[in-house]
Design a protein around this motif. Structure first.
Motif, PDB file in Angstrom:
ATOM      1  N   ALA A  89      -3.371  -3.088  55.023  1.00  0.00           N
ATOM      2  CA  ALA A  89      -2.353  -2.943  53.976  1.00  0.00           C
ATOM      3  C   ALA A  89      -1.621  -4.255  53.710  1.00  0.00           C
ATOM      4  O   ALA A  89      -1.309  -4.574  52.558  1.00  0.00           O
ATOM      5  CB  ALA A  89      -1.366  -1.858  54.369  1.00  0.00           C
ATOM      6  N   SER A 143       3.431   6.882  50.899  1.00  0.00           N
ATOM      7  CA  SER A 143       2.454   7.969  50.857  1.00  0.00           C
ATOM      8  C   SER A 143       2.862   9.022  51.877  1.00  0.00           C
ATOM      9  O   SER A 143       3.341   8.699  52.969  1.00  0.00           O
ATOM     10  CB  SER A 143       1.049   7.454  51.179  1.00  0.00           C
ATOM     11  OG  SER A 143       0.592   6.582  50.168  1.00  0.00           O
ATOM     12  N   ALA A 190      -2.693  10.378  46.304  1.00  0.00           N
ATOM     13  CA  ALA A 190      -2.147   9.114  45.814  1.00  0.00           C
ATOM     14  C   ALA A 190      -0.754   8.923  46.388  1.00  0.00           C
ATOM     15  O   ALA A 190      -0.139   9.873  46.898  1.00  0.00           O
ATOM     16  CB  ALA A 190      -2.084   9.113  44.282  1.00  0.00           C
ATOM     17  N   HIS A 192      -2.735   2.943  50.300  1.00  0.00           N
ATOM     18  CA  HIS A 192      -2.866   4.390  50.435  1.00  0.00           C
ATOM     19  C   HIS A 192      -4.052   4.746  51.336  1.00  0.00           C
ATOM     20  O   HIS A 192      -3.950   5.670  52.161  1.00  0.00           O
ATOM     21  CB  HIS A 192      -3.034   5.046  49.066  1.00  0.00           C
ATOM     22  CG  HIS A 192      -3.049   6.543  49.128  1.00  0.00           C
ATOM     23  ND1 HIS A 192      -1.920   7.294  49.386  1.00  0.00           N
ATOM     24  CD2 HIS A 192      -4.073   7.439  48.991  1.00  0.00           C
ATOM     25  CE1 HIS A 192      -2.231   8.575  49.400  1.00  0.00           C
ATOM     26  NE2 HIS A 192      -3.531   8.691  49.163  1.00  0.00           N
ATOM     27  N   GLU A 193      -5.139   4.017  51.198  1.00  0.00           N
ATOM     28  CA  GLU A 193      -6.297   4.258  52.075  1.00  0.00           C
ATOM     29  C   GLU A 193      -5.897   4.038  53.533  1.00  0.00           C
ATOM     30  O   GLU A 193      -6.279   4.813  54.421  1.00  0.00           O
ATOM     31  CB  GLU A 193      -7.440   3.321  51.686  1.00  0.00           C
ATOM     32  CG  GLU A 193      -8.666   3.455  52.584  1.00  0.00           C
ATOM     33  CD  GLU A 193      -9.731   2.411  52.263  1.00  0.00           C
ATOM     34  OE1 GLU A 193     -10.696   2.305  53.050  1.00  0.00           O
ATOM     35  OE2 GLU A 193      -9.585   1.696  51.250  1.00  0.00           O
ATOM     36  N   ASP A 222      -4.068  -6.594  51.703  1.00  0.00           N
ATOM     37  CA  ASP A 222      -4.466  -6.133  50.371  1.00  0.00           C
ATOM     38  C   ASP A 222      -3.679  -4.873  50.045  1.00  0.00           C
ATOM     39  O   ASP A 222      -4.027  -3.772  50.473  1.00  0.00           O
ATOM     40  CB  ASP A 222      -5.980  -5.856  50.329  1.00  0.00           C
ATOM     41  CG  ASP A 222      -6.469  -5.506  48.932  1.00  0.00           C
ATOM     42  OD1 ASP A 222      -5.617  -5.300  48.028  1.00  0.00           O
ATOM     43  OD2 ASP A 222      -7.692  -5.418  48.742  1.00  0.00           O
ATOM     44  N   GLU A 223      -2.583  -5.013  49.286  1.00  0.00           N
ATOM     45  CA  GLU A 223      -1.712  -3.876  49.013  1.00  0.00           C
ATOM     46  C   GLU A 223      -2.411  -2.765  48.217  1.00  0.00           C
ATOM     47  O   GLU A 223      -1.965  -1.622  48.219  1.00  0.00           O
ATOM     48  CB  GLU A 223      -0.460  -4.340  48.269  1.00  0.00           C
ATOM     49  CG  GLU A 223       0.526  -5.088  49.165  1.00  0.00           C
ATOM     50  CD  GLU A 223       1.875  -5.253  48.501  1.00  0.00           C
ATOM     51  OE1 GLU A 223       2.371  -4.279  47.896  1.00  0.00           O
ATOM     52  OE2 GLU A 223       2.438  -6.368  48.577  1.00  0.00           O
ATOM     53  N   SER A 224      -3.511  -3.103  47.541  1.00  0.00           N
ATOM     54  CA  SER A 224      -4.247  -2.066  46.815  1.00  0.00           C
ATOM     55  C   SER A 224      -4.899  -1.070  47.780  1.00  0.00           C
ATOM     56  O   SER A 224      -5.298   0.028  47.380  1.00  0.00           O
ATOM     57  CB  SER A 224      -5.310  -2.700  45.925  1.00  0.00           C
ATOM     58  OG  SER A 224      -6.341  -3.298  46.701  1.00  0.00           O
ATOM     59  N   LYS A 225      -5.000  -1.446  49.061  1.00  0.00           N
ATOM     60  CA  LYS A 225      -5.594  -0.563  50.065  1.00  0.00           C
ATOM     61  C   LYS A 225      -4.531   0.175  50.871  1.00  0.00           C
ATOM     62  O   LYS A 225      -4.842   0.800  51.892  1.00  0.00           O
ATOM     63  CB  LYS A 225      -6.483  -1.377  51.002  1.00  0.00           C
ATOM     64  CG  LYS A 225      -7.704  -1.985  50.318  1.00  0.00           C
ATOM     65  CD  LYS A 225      -8.584  -2.718  51.319  1.00  0.00           C
ATOM     66  CE  LYS A 225      -9.819  -3.296  50.631  1.00  0.00           C
ATOM     67  NZ  LYS A 225     -10.689  -4.035  51.587  1.00  0.00           N
ATOM     68  N   ASP A 227       8.720  -0.265  48.358  1.00  0.00           N
ATOM     69  CA  ASP A 227       7.687  -0.600  47.394  1.00  0.00           C
ATOM     70  C   ASP A 227       6.731   0.567  47.144  1.00  0.00           C
ATOM     71  O   ASP A 227       6.446   0.927  46.006  1.00  0.00           O
ATOM     72  CB  ASP A 227       6.911  -1.823  47.897  1.00  0.00           C
ATOM     73  CG  ASP A 227       5.954  -2.363  46.865  1.00  0.00           C
ATOM     74  OD1 ASP A 227       6.291  -2.343  45.672  1.00  0.00           O
ATOM     75  OD2 ASP A 227       4.850  -2.803  47.245  1.00  0.00           O
ATOM     76  N   LYS A 228       6.228   1.154  48.216  1.00  0.00           N
ATOM     77  CA  LYS A 228       5.273   2.273  48.090  1.00  0.00           C
ATOM     78  C   LYS A 228       5.512   3.243  49.224  1.00  0.00           C
ATOM     79  O   LYS A 228       5.976   2.870  50.303  1.00  0.00           O
ATOM     80  CB  LYS A 228       3.818   1.777  48.192  1.00  0.00           C
ATOM     81  CG  LYS A 228       3.391   0.741  47.179  1.00  0.00           C
ATOM     82  CD  LYS A 228       1.938   0.339  47.440  1.00  0.00           C
ATOM     83  CE  LYS A 228       1.492  -0.808  46.551  1.00  0.00           C
ATOM     84  NZ  LYS A 228       2.222  -2.076  46.903  1.00  0.00           N
ATOM     85  N   TYR A 277       5.786   1.104  52.496  1.00  0.00           N
ATOM     86  CA  TYR A 277       5.703  -0.353  52.455  1.00  0.00           C
ATOM     87  C   TYR A 277       7.046  -0.873  51.946  1.00  0.00           C
ATOM     88  O   TYR A 277       7.482  -0.534  50.845  1.00  0.00           O
ATOM     89  CB  TYR A 277       4.572  -0.817  51.533  1.00  0.00           C
ATOM     90  CG  TYR A 277       4.172  -2.262  51.721  1.00  0.00           C
ATOM     91  CD1 TYR A 277       2.997  -2.588  52.390  1.00  0.00           C
ATOM     92  CD2 TYR A 277       4.970  -3.304  51.246  1.00  0.00           C
ATOM     93  CE1 TYR A 277       2.619  -3.920  52.574  1.00  0.00           C
ATOM     94  CE2 TYR A 277       4.612  -4.624  51.425  1.00  0.00           C
ATOM     95  CZ  TYR A 277       3.432  -4.926  52.093  1.00  0.00           C
ATOM     96  OH  TYR A 277       3.072  -6.249  52.278  1.00  0.00           O
TER      97      TYR A 277
END
Length: 352
Positions: free
Chosen positions: A80, A13, A31, A88-89, A83-86, A10-11, A116
């Motif tokens: 993560a 980094s 990013a 990368h953080e 909240d998948e928007s977090k 999925d993602k 992910y």
């Protein structure tokens, strides 16, 4: 067992983590990596997940204070997962945490990948998973391609072999309160002192007390008891020790459930040795804080793993190896006064 035939990436980094004791720094990407085609994700899936296909040992994240909130990897994985928007953080914080524990001078710097995944299966259950992987060793590859009616040979240095993952961990989104289900890979470089940082300092793992680990640890304890402890209390030949190991392997291969008293009577037999083994096992459980118990289901995978290190070979100087697979009463040990040498007498019916 981990499988990924239904999984998707999925993602991801990518960061670089150096060794702070060598005055190296870390570098964070701004990013997540942009995956432009279908080829790269497939290659990355093979690189990251295939090494875990034979993983049987399942761990949990933990903290020495018993407060999971203090385990950094658990905290950032939870960030993560919730909240998948977090994502990368969280990956940046994981990189900083790894840098903080990379203090041994033999630890190599390298790229850190935080990924992910969706629908990675562990024990038949498809789950979201966060993977953390580090590549430390690079290789040189030759490239051959056609050019002007012939061929050109070129090379690429500092490239990654996708069949050789150095370090990795998969954290599955299940059993959060227990520290998640975790499988880990660590191909150690830099010596034992440098090795502990991945499992012990970065991840802080404890073994899950399941049938695989109970079987694996009990067989390991018994092997150590036979090879290291028995000599302190009993006079035994190496052939007798091998027989004890063979009898224990036969027990674990034939039984479905381990029972300590049954095992002791069938395999060890000698009352004094039985008491010594039970005490040896109890000392291990107390020293490592790992209660195995006296009865559990036997794991075939753990038996197969231990079979590779259970030795049935009697080595005599540099001249002979005797493989003992059966009745040790068919082999006798003696001493020849004329030659001032030990000998073994072996009885058999047919020569193969």
């Amino acid at each position: 067992m981990v499988t990924f035939f239904e999984a998707s990436l999925d993602k991801i980094s990518v960061h670089h983590v150096g060794n702070q004791s060598q005055d190296e720094l870390y570098a964070l990407s701004e990013a997540p990596l942009e995956l432009k085609d279908d080829v790269i994700p497939g290659l990355l899936m093979q690189y990251f997940l295939k090494p875990f296909e034979k993983s049987n040992e399942v761990y949990h994240l933990m903290h020495s204070s018993d407060d999971l909130a203090l385990n950094e990897v658990h905290h950032f994985a939870t960030m993560a997962f919730e909240d998948e928007s977090k994502f990368h953080e969280a990956s940046e914080q994981i990189a900083k945490h790894l840098y903080k524990v990379s203090t041994h001078p033999n630890i190599k710097g390298g790229e850190l990948y935080v990924a992910y995944f969706n629908r990675v299966q562990i024990e038949g259950n498809p789950l979201d998973a966060i993977g953390i992987f580090k590549s430390e060793n690079k290789e040189t590859y030759l490239k051959v391609y056609p050019d002007k009616g012939g061929f050109v040979v070129d090379y690429e240095q500092e490239a990654i072999n996708i069949n050789k993952l150095d370090k990795g961990v998969l954290i599955f989104n299940i059993e959060k309160e227990n520290g998640y289900k975790v499988v880990v890979l660590d191909k150690t470089t830099g010596g034992q002192d440098a090795a502990v940082y991945w499992k012990d300092e970065f991840l802080q793992l404890k073994v899950r007390n399941d049938s695989f680990n109970r079987t694996n640890n009990t067989m390991g304890i018994y092997k150590n008891f036979v090879t290291q402890k028995l000599d302190d209390e009993f006079e035994m030949s190496k052939a007798d020790k091998i027989d004890l190991l063979n009898r224990s392997m036969k027990y674990f291969k034939e039984k479905e459930t381990f029972d300590l008293d049954e095992f002791a009577e069938e395999v060890i037999s000698n009352p004094e040795a039985i008491t010594s083994f039970k005490n040896f096992k109890n000392q291990y459980e107390e020293e490592f804080g790992y209660p195995i118990g006296d009865s559990f289901e036997i794991s075939d995978n753990a038996v197969k793993k231990q079979a590779r290190v259970y030795k049935s070979v009697l080595k005599l100087d540099k001249n002979f190896h005797i493989y003992i697979h059966g009745d040790n009463k068919l082999i006798e040990k003696g001493f020849d006064d004329d030659k001032s040498m030990n000998y073994y007498k072996v009885y058999f019916k047919e020569e193969a």
